[in-house]
Design a protein around this motif. Structure first.
Motif, mmCIF file in Angstrom:
data_model
loop_
_atom_site.group_PDB
_atom_site.id
_atom_site.type_symbol
_atom_site.label_atom_id
_atom_site.label_comp_id
_atom_site.label_asym_id
_atom_site.label_seq_id
_atom_site.Cartn_x
_atom_site.Cartn_y
_atom_site.Cartn_z
ATOM 1 N N GLU A 67 0.813 -1.209 0.000
ATOM 2 C CA GLU A 67 0.000 0.000 0.000
ATOM 3 C C GLU A 67 0.847 1.260 0.000
ATOM 4 O O GLU A 67 0.396 2.317 -0.414
ATOM 5 N N VAL A 68 2.064 1.149 0.517
ATOM 6 C CA VAL A 68 2.937 2.317 0.592
ATOM 7 C C VAL A 68 3.677 2.525 -0.722
ATOM 8 O O VAL A 68 3.799 3.636 -1.213
ATOM 9 N N TYR A 69 4.140 1.434 -1.295
ATOM 10 C CA TYR A 69 4.928 1.569 -2.515
ATOM 11 C C TYR A 69 4.729 0.359 -3.418
ATOM 12 O O TYR A 69 4.831 -0.784 -2.975
ATOM 13 N N GLN A 70 4.413 0.625 -4.669
ATOM 14 C CA GLN A 70 4.300 -0.452 -5.646
ATOM 15 C C GLN A 70 4.925 -0.017 -6.949
ATOM 16 O O GLN A 70 4.800 1.137 -7.372
ATOM 17 N N GLN A 71 5.599 -0.939 -7.569
ATOM 18 C CA GLN A 71 6.130 -0.666 -8.893
ATOM 19 C C GLN A 71 5.577 -1.709 -9.849
ATOM 20 O O GLN A 71 5.619 -2.906 -9.579
ATOM 21 N N LEU A 72 5.018 -1.239 -10.950
ATOM 22 C CA LEU A 72 4.411 -2.127 -11.929
ATOM 23 C C LEU A 72 5.126 -1.971 -13.263
ATOM 24 O O LEU A 72 5.627 -0.900 -13.597
ATOM 25 N N ARG A 73 5.137 -3.040 -14.012
ATOM 26 C CA ARG A 73 5.798 -2.985 -15.307
ATOM 27 C C ARG A 73 4.964 -3.773 -16.314
ATOM 28 O O ARG A 73 4.541 -4.887 -16.045
ATOM 29 N N PHE A 74 4.728 -3.170 -17.454
ATOM 30 C CA PHE A 74 3.947 -3.827 -18.497
ATOM 31 C C PHE A 74 4.668 -3.718 -19.835
ATOM 32 O O PHE A 74 5.328 -2.723 -20.123
ATOM 33 N N ASP A 75 4.499 -4.751 -20.635
ATOM 34 C CA ASP A 75 4.928 -4.688 -22.028
ATOM 35 C C ASP A 75 3.696 -4.434 -22.876
ATOM 36 O O ASP A 75 2.673 -5.098 -22.703
ATOM 37 N N LEU A 76 3.801 -3.477 -23.785
ATOM 38 C CA LEU A 76 2.646 -3.151 -24.608
ATOM 39 C C LEU A 76 3.010 -3.116 -26.089
ATOM 40 O O LEU A 76 4.104 -2.686 -26.463
ATOM 41 N N CYS A 77 2.070 -3.554 -26.912
ATOM 42 C CA CYS A 77 2.216 -3.403 -28.352
ATOM 43 C C CYS A 77 1.835 -1.959 -28.705
ATOM 44 O O CYS A 77 1.264 -1.244 -27.876
ATOM 45 N N PRO A 78 2.150 -1.511 -29.930
ATOM 46 C CA PRO A 78 1.850 -0.114 -30.285
ATOM 47 C C PRO A 78 0.378 0.253 -30.115
ATOM 48 O O PRO A 78 0.058 1.359 -29.675
ATOM 49 N N GLN A 79 -0.523 -0.669 -30.443
ATOM 50 C CA GLN A 79 -1.953 -0.378 -30.312
ATOM 51 C C GLN A 79 -2.349 -0.173 -28.850
ATOM 52 O O GLN A 79 -3.093 0.752 -28.519
ATOM 53 N N CYS A 80 -1.837 -1.053 -27.998
ATOM 54 C CA CYS A 80 -2.195 -0.941 -26.580
ATOM 55 C C CYS A 80 -1.503 0.256 -25.938
ATOM 56 O O CYS A 80 -2.021 0.847 -24.990
ATOM 57 N N ARG A 81 -0.356 0.631 -26.465
ATOM 58 C CA ARG A 81 0.298 1.848 -25.992
ATOM 59 C C ARG A 81 -0.593 3.050 -26.245
ATOM 60 O O ARG A 81 -0.780 3.898 -25.355
ATOM 61 N N GLU A 82 -1.154 3.124 -27.447
ATOM 62 C CA GLU A 82 -2.053 4.224 -27.779
ATOM 63 C C GLU A 82 -3.254 4.241 -26.837
ATOM 64 O O GLU A 82 -3.661 5.288 -26.336
ATOM 65 N N LYS A 83 -3.813 3.057 -26.624
ATOM 66 C CA LYS A 83 -4.972 2.956 -25.727
ATOM 67 C C LYS A 83 -4.612 3.380 -24.318
ATOM 68 O O LYS A 83 -5.347 4.102 -23.657
ATOM 69 N N PHE A 84 -3.433 2.918 -23.874
ATOM 70 C CA PHE A 84 -3.002 3.249 -22.519
ATOM 71 C C PHE A 84 -2.808 4.752 -22.370
ATOM 72 O O PHE A 84 -3.242 5.360 -21.398
ATOM 73 N N LEU A 85 -2.165 5.354 -23.361
ATOM 74 C CA LEU A 85 -1.900 6.787 -23.277
ATOM 75 C C LEU A 85 -3.182 7.605 -23.276
ATOM 76 O O LEU A 85 -3.247 8.674 -22.681
ATOM 77 N N SER A 86 -4.205 7.111 -23.964
ATOM 78 C CA SER A 86 -5.446 7.867 -24.030
ATOM 79 C C SER A 86 -6.256 7.735 -22.749
ATOM 80 O O SER A 86 -7.132 8.548 -22.472
ATOM 81 N N ASN A 87 -5.937 6.719 -21.946
ATOM 82 C CA ASN A 87 -6.688 6.516 -20.710
ATOM 83 C C ASN A 87 -5.829 5.765 -19.697
ATOM 84 O O ASN A 87 -6.108 4.625 -19.357
ATOM 85 N N PRO A 88 -4.776 6.408 -19.191
ATOM 86 C CA PRO A 88 -3.788 5.697 -18.368
ATOM 87 C C PRO A 88 -4.327 5.135 -17.062
ATOM 88 O O PRO A 88 -3.791 4.167 -16.544
#
Ligand SMILES: [Zn+2]
Length: 102
Positions: A67-88
């Motif tokens: 709850e204090v600290y979390q680090q997340l990491r994802f691999d994304l394809c270009p399409q999902c990158r666009e989706k992520f950026l539009s609604n992070p």
């Protein structure tokens, strides 16, 4: 050869076909430093959090630490990158820019 799959759509990302994008997120509890006498603005908040985690005993720190600290990491394809950026942060009502009105 290592194959990466997209964490958004689960498709394999073929490095010869598409770029792979890595998203790294840090989520940590904000600490209010205004109530201290020291005006050390460049204090290392991450080190501070690690101190907090070290002070807790191990069984507790796993639950509370998340709850204090979390680090997340994802691999994304270009399409999902666009989706992520539009609604992070997955807002439910996304404000769409509609240039056909006004
Ligand atoms: Zn994808």
């Amino acid at each position: 050869m290592i194959h990466h799959s997209c964490d958004g759509c689960k498709r394999l990302i073929d490095p010869s076909q598409a770029l792979r994008y890595v998203v790294r997120m840090e989520i940590y509890a904000a600490t209010d430093v205004n109530n201290t006498d020291e005006s050390d603005d460049d204090r290392d908040h991450l080190a501070e959090i690690q101190d907090i985690l070290e002070q807790m005993d191990d069984s507790e720190s796993e639950a509370i630490g998340g709850e204090v600290y979390q680090q997340l990491r994802f691999d994304l394809c270009p399409q999902c990158r666009e989706k992520f950026l539009s609604n992070p942060i997955s807002r439910e009502a996304v404000t769409q820019l509609d240039f056909s009105q006004n």
